[in-house]
Design an enzyme around this catalytic site. Structure first.
Site, PDB file in Angstrom:
ATOM      1  N   ASP A 274      12.224  11.967   4.611  1.00 48.22           N
ATOM      2  CA  ASP A 274      11.165  11.804   5.614  1.00 48.22           C
ATOM      3  C   ASP A 274      11.000  13.043   6.481  1.00 48.22           C
ATOM      4  O   ASP A 274      11.815  13.978   6.427  1.00 48.22           O
ATOM      5  CB  ASP A 274      11.453  10.569   6.489  1.00 48.22           C
ATOM      6  CG  ASP A 274      12.893  10.504   6.987  1.00 48.22           C
ATOM      7  OD1 ASP A 274      13.590  11.527   6.934  1.00 48.22           O
ATOM      8  OD2 ASP A 274      13.312   9.431   7.432  1.00 48.22           O
TER       9      ASP A 274
ATOM     10  N   ASP B 140      17.532   0.110  14.255  1.00 49.07           N
ATOM     11  CA  ASP B 140      16.749  -1.110  13.990  1.00 49.07           C
ATOM     12  C   ASP B 140      16.822  -1.496  12.512  1.00 49.07           C
ATOM     13  O   ASP B 140      16.053  -2.331  12.041  1.00 49.07           O
ATOM     14  CB  ASP B 140      15.285  -0.942  14.447  1.00 49.07           C
ATOM     15  CG  ASP B 140      14.539   0.177  13.718  1.00 49.07           C
ATOM     16  OD1 ASP B 140      15.120   0.772  12.776  1.00 49.07           O
ATOM     17  OD2 ASP B 140      13.381   0.449  14.068  1.00 49.07           O
TER      18      ASP B 140
ATOM     19  N   HIS C 241      16.384   0.532   9.882  1.00 49.94           N
ATOM     20  CA  HIS C 241      15.473   1.199   8.957  1.00 49.94           C
ATOM     21  C   HIS C 241      16.196   2.099   7.966  1.00 49.94           C
ATOM     22  O   HIS C 241      17.234   2.665   8.251  1.00 49.94           O
ATOM     23  CB  HIS C 241      14.362   1.972   9.679  1.00 49.94           C
ATOM     24  CG  HIS C 241      14.791   3.148  10.494  1.00 49.94           C
ATOM     25  ND1 HIS C 241      14.299   3.376  11.761  1.00 49.94           N
ATOM     26  CD2 HIS C 241      15.621   4.182  10.247  1.00 49.94           C
ATOM     27  CE1 HIS C 241      14.822   4.497  12.238  1.00 49.94           C
ATOM     28  NE2 HIS C 241      15.634   5.007  11.331  1.00 49.94           N
TER      29      HIS C 241
ATOM     30  N   GLU D 167      10.219   1.306   9.089  1.00 47.14           N
ATOM     31  CA  GLU D 167      10.469   0.514  10.287  1.00 47.14           C
ATOM     32  C   GLU D 167      10.329  -0.981   9.987  1.00 47.14           C
ATOM     33  O   GLU D 167       9.759  -1.361   8.963  1.00 47.14           O
ATOM     34  CB  GLU D 167       9.468   0.920  11.382  1.00 47.14           C
ATOM     35  CG  GLU D 167       9.606   2.361  11.839  1.00 47.14           C
ATOM     36  CD  GLU D 167      10.870   2.612  12.690  1.00 47.14           C
ATOM     37  OE1 GLU D 167      11.904   1.964  12.472  1.00 47.14           O
ATOM     38  OE2 GLU D 167      10.802   3.489  13.567  1.00 47.14           O
TER      39      GLU D 167
END
Ligand code: GLP
Length: 258
Positions: A67, A142, A144, A149
């Site tokens: 990413d 979280d 990911h 997400e």
């Protein structure tokens, strides 16, 4: 899924690097998916050590990073030292220390003029390279994977993704050259490989360290498969999955360790 627990961050990182090094020795022209964040830094340091001390050869290795923040990237118009891109992170933390060829490095282009077209091209390049042999992964607070997400489709492909507030808060801590930026100036979008893209890797190697990751690791490995925690999709990976943890990160696992 194999879960390996090492005493601390250092041991966990050495073990992860040894898995990667083993692949490079067995298949010198392998394709490796790489991750950013603070967790892989010591894994990369050990790979650099193996290159410098034992001649681990990266000359035919191809890499694809997971990413990149949208809107930033190594841009000749701006000073390199103030660049916060994952491209710079990878150059500083790994690439400039090993003998990888520039043309074999692939990182999503945060400055792409047509990001959607770029994402389709990136997927094609992964295919052309024969797919990813080993994908290194961290896990976000979280849950990911890459920048997938909560709510990301478990079939998703490389695309532009809005970042969650928690991710921006967490990642500000490790934002490169953050002295130059305020939290509110962080990019709110990123280009990320999709969960579906990641699940096509032949071997997924997830690393996590520290007690603050223990809760989300337990949810991802022992909870339901859900797009709320995209790392839980590793439970659906049809190939090999290795999760390399230190004692802190493994401390909330119940049934998957004894
Ligand atoms: C970023 C990256 C993820 C990475 C995560 C964890 O969000 N996009 O790929 O897993 O950070 O970061 P850290 O290792 O610093 O906890």
């Amino acid at each position: 899924m194999e879960i390996i627990i090492r005493k601390d961050y250092g041991q966990m990182s050495i073990s992860a690097a040894e898995i990667i090094a083993g692949l490079v020795k067995d298949k010198p022209d392998c394709v490796i998916g790489l991750a950013t964040g603070s967790t892989p830094i010591a894994t990369y340091r050990h790979l650099i050590h193996l290159h410098k001390e034992q001649g681990l050869d990266f000359s035919n290795v191809k890499t694809f990073n997971l990413d990149e923040y949208l809107g930033i990237g190594i841009d000749l118009g701006r000073p390199y030292e103030t660049d916060q891109s994952y491209a710079r992170f990878m150059h500083e933390e790994l690439f400039k220390h090993i003998n990888i060829k520039k043309e074999n490095i692939h990182i999503p282009d945060g400055l792409a003029k047509e990001p959607e077209k770029f994402c389709a091209w990136y997927e094609e390049e992964i295919k052309k390279a024969g797919g990813i042999d080993l994908q290194l992964l961290g896990i976000g607070g979280d849950g990911h994977l890459a920048f997938n997400e909560p709510g990301s489709s478990l079939f998703s492909r490389t695309r532009v993704q809005a970042l969650a507030k928690q991710t921006l808060d967490d990642n500000f801590e490790s934002f490169y050259s953050k002295a130059n930026v305020k939290r509110e100036d962080m990019p709110h979008y990123a280009i990320t490989m999709g969960v579906g893209t990641i699940l096509e890797s032949k071997h997924a190697l997830m690393i996590a360290s520290g007690a603050k990751k223990a809760g989300i690791i337990a949810e991802a490995l022992e909870g339901c498969v859900t797009s709320k925690v995209t790392a839980s999709a590793l439970q659906l990976h049809p190939g090999r999955v290795t999760v390399m943890l230190d004692e802190g990160a493994s401390s909330k696992l119940t049934w998957s360790i004894n």
